[in-house]
Design a protein around this motif. Structure first.
Motif, PDB file in Angstrom:
ATOM      1  N   ALA A  85      44.413  44.025  53.324  1.00  0.00           N
ATOM      2  CA  ALA A  85      44.413  42.877  54.229  1.00  0.00           C
ATOM      3  C   ALA A  85      44.184  41.582  53.454  1.00  0.00           C
ATOM      4  N   MET A  86      43.306  41.632  52.462  1.00  0.00           N
ATOM      5  CA  MET A  86      43.041  40.446  51.661  1.00  0.00           C
ATOM      6  C   MET A  86      44.248  40.054  50.824  1.00  0.00           C
ATOM      7  N   VAL A  87      44.988  41.037  50.334  1.00  0.00           N
ATOM      8  CA  VAL A  87      46.229  40.744  49.597  1.00  0.00           C
ATOM      9  C   VAL A  87      47.223  40.040  50.518  1.00  0.00           C
ATOM     10  N   LEU A  88      47.337  40.519  51.750  1.00  0.00           N
ATOM     11  CA  LEU A  88      48.259  39.897  52.704  1.00  0.00           C
ATOM     12  C   LEU A  88      47.848  38.456  53.010  1.00  0.00           C
ATOM     13  N   VAL A  89      46.555  38.234  53.182  1.00  0.00           N
ATOM     14  CA  VAL A  89      46.069  36.909  53.577  1.00  0.00           C
ATOM     15  C   VAL A  89      46.053  35.933  52.409  1.00  0.00           C
ATOM     16  N   TYR A  90      45.488  36.361  51.273  1.00  0.00           N
ATOM     17  CA  TYR A  90      45.260  35.428  50.169  1.00  0.00           C
ATOM     18  C   TYR A  90      46.399  35.377  49.161  1.00  0.00           C
ATOM     19  N   PHE A  91      47.149  36.471  49.005  1.00  0.00           N
ATOM     20  CA  PHE A  91      48.276  36.436  48.065  1.00  0.00           C
ATOM     21  C   PHE A  91      49.568  36.060  48.779  1.00  0.00           C
ATOM     22  N   PHE A  92      50.002  36.902  49.714  1.00  0.00           N
ATOM     23  CA  PHE A  92      51.249  36.613  50.412  1.00  0.00           C
ATOM     24  C   PHE A  92      51.097  35.438  51.394  1.00  0.00           C
ATOM     25  N   THR A 133      41.386  43.852  43.503  1.00  0.00           N
ATOM     26  CA  THR A 133      40.239  44.511  42.867  1.00  0.00           C
ATOM     27  C   THR A 133      38.978  43.655  42.899  1.00  0.00           C
ATOM     28  N   MET A 134      38.960  42.618  43.725  1.00  0.00           N
ATOM     29  CA  MET A 134      37.778  41.759  43.745  1.00  0.00           C
ATOM     30  C   MET A 134      36.548  42.519  44.237  1.00  0.00           C
ATOM     31  N   ASN A 135      35.387  41.996  43.905  1.00  0.00           N
ATOM     32  CA  ASN A 135      34.132  42.640  44.273  1.00  0.00           C
ATOM     33  C   ASN A 135      33.874  42.516  45.770  1.00  0.00           C
ATOM     34  N   LEU A 136      33.777  43.635  46.454  1.00  0.00           N
ATOM     35  CA  LEU A 136      33.458  43.651  47.878  1.00  0.00           C
ATOM     36  C   LEU A 136      32.054  44.187  48.136  1.00  0.00           C
ATOM     37  N   SER A 137      31.311  44.400  47.074  1.00  0.00           N
ATOM     38  CA  SER A 137      29.948  44.898  47.221  1.00  0.00           C
ATOM     39  C   SER A 137      29.052  43.792  47.759  1.00  0.00           C
ATOM     40  N   GLN A 138      27.843  44.186  48.180  1.00  0.00           N
ATOM     41  CA  GLN A 138      26.886  43.214  48.686  1.00  0.00           C
ATOM     42  C   GLN A 138      26.570  42.190  47.605  1.00  0.00           C
ATOM     43  N   ARG A 139      26.611  40.937  47.971  1.00  0.00           N
ATOM     44  CA  ARG A 139      26.381  39.878  46.998  1.00  0.00           C
ATOM     45  C   ARG A 139      24.900  39.779  46.640  1.00  0.00           C
ATOM     46  N   PRO A 177      30.040  48.348  36.913  1.00  0.00           N
ATOM     47  CA  PRO A 177      29.771  49.542  37.733  1.00  0.00           C
ATOM     48  C   PRO A 177      30.158  49.376  39.204  1.00  0.00           C
ATOM     49  N   ARG A 178      30.433  48.161  39.626  1.00  0.00           N
ATOM     50  CA  ARG A 178      30.756  47.935  41.040  1.00  0.00           C
ATOM     51  C   ARG A 178      32.133  48.491  41.364  1.00  0.00           C
ATOM     52  N   PRO A 179      32.291  49.146  42.499  1.00  0.00           N
ATOM     53  CA  PRO A 179      33.587  49.754  42.860  1.00  0.00           C
ATOM     54  C   PRO A 179      34.658  48.687  43.079  1.00  0.00           C
ATOM     55  N   ARG A 180      35.871  48.976  42.626  1.00  0.00           N
ATOM     56  CA  ARG A 180      36.971  48.024  42.748  1.00  0.00           C
ATOM     57  C   ARG A 180      38.159  48.578  43.532  1.00  0.00           C
ATOM     58  N   PHE A 181      38.056  49.830  43.945  1.00  0.00           N
ATOM     59  CA  PHE A 181      39.178  50.439  44.672  1.00  0.00           C
ATOM     60  C   PHE A 181      38.728  51.092  45.979  1.00  0.00           C
TER      61      PHE A 181
END
Length: 267
Positions: free
Chosen positions: A52-59, A245-251, A40-44
């Motif tokens: 920004a996370m794609v730029l930092v962690y992937f590229f 699509t990683m979880n960005l909700s409150q941990r 149920p946690r939002p992924r988009f």
């Protein structure tokens, strides 16, 4: 003209088969993933942060660049292999499209100077990646750091990458020589190779070799694409969508905390 049409037909058939099998593989993985419970946690949401996370962690490959904990050994050469592969993919994509659409080149979409710079970088990074793949073989076979074994999967991946770099140079240098030229436009390494073989190969022999290198390059790319999902290097395909699509909700813990002093909670 007939040879060009035959080449286009063969390449289109190979691409259709390879991309079709790749799509089949992705469909199988997707069907298995969908068997899991819905999350149920939002992924988009938070699109700027996700990009920004794609730029930092992937590229940017931030995790690879970070200092590794013992006994893991640093693998900084992977950074340059990865970045080099991204740049080289521009040339590979152009090669495939031009194979079915001969008049196509990326220079149609950018200024001549930018296109020349791109080709220069692609040619140079082929050499850089080839050198680093050689180091990767040396590292696994001779240095042999802990947790970095030399196995069949590593040999297949590294060997395929090295072969792609070699066939790139062989095709472009051979093609230039078959046309009576000693230089490859905006390709310093391929030009050096063409100059070395200029007085050693006839135009006909160079043309034949360039076609051998071309089709070897094509087959390796398409085989490599379909091998990745079945190898330990599948993370190369899954990393980008997983990061985006990683979880960005409150941990929060999915399982509530237990009071270990209360035996009624844990038996």
């Amino acid at each position: 003209h007939k040879e060009t049409l035959m080449k286009q037909a063969i390449l289109a058939t190979l691409m259709a088969g390879a991309f079709g099998f790749f799509a089949y593989t992705l469909r199988r993985y997707t069907r298995v993933a969908l068997l899991g419970a819905a999350d149920p946690r939002p992924r988009f949401d938070q699109l700027p942060k996700r990009l920004a996370m794609v730029l930092v962690y992937f590229f940017g490959q931030k995790r690879v660049a970070e200092k590794q904990l013992a006994p893991a050994a640093p693998s900084y050469h992977h950074l340059w292999i990865f970045w080099g592969f991204l740049i080289i993919t521009l040339g590979t994509g152009e090669l495939f499209v031009a194979g079915v659409w001969p008049s196509f080149h990326l220079g149609l979409f950018m200024p001549a100077g930018a296109y020349g710079a791109m080709k220069w970088l692609v040619d140079l990074f082929n050499l850089i990646v080839l050198a680093l793949v050689g180091f990767a073989f040396f590292r696994r076979i001779v240095i042999r750091p802990r947790l970095i074994p030399m196995n069949l999967d590593a040999a297949a991946i590294l060997g395929a990458i090295a072969a792609l770099m070699i066939t790139h140079f062989g095709y472009h240098a051979g093609h230039a020589l078959s046309l009576g030229a000693r230089e490859v436009a905006s390709a310093p390494v391929s030009t050096m190779l063409a100059g070395f073989f200029a007085d050693k190969l006839s135009a006909e022999t160079a043309g034949t070799l360039s076609q051998v290198f071309y089709w070897t390059h094509v087959v390796i790319v398409l085989a490599f694409l379909n091998y990745l999902p079945y190898s330990k290097h599948i993370h190369l395909l899954g990393a980008l969508p997983n990061i985006f699509t990683m979880n960005l909700s409150q941990r929060t813990l999915d399982i509530p905390k237990l009071n270990l002093e209360d035996e009624n909670q844990w038996g």
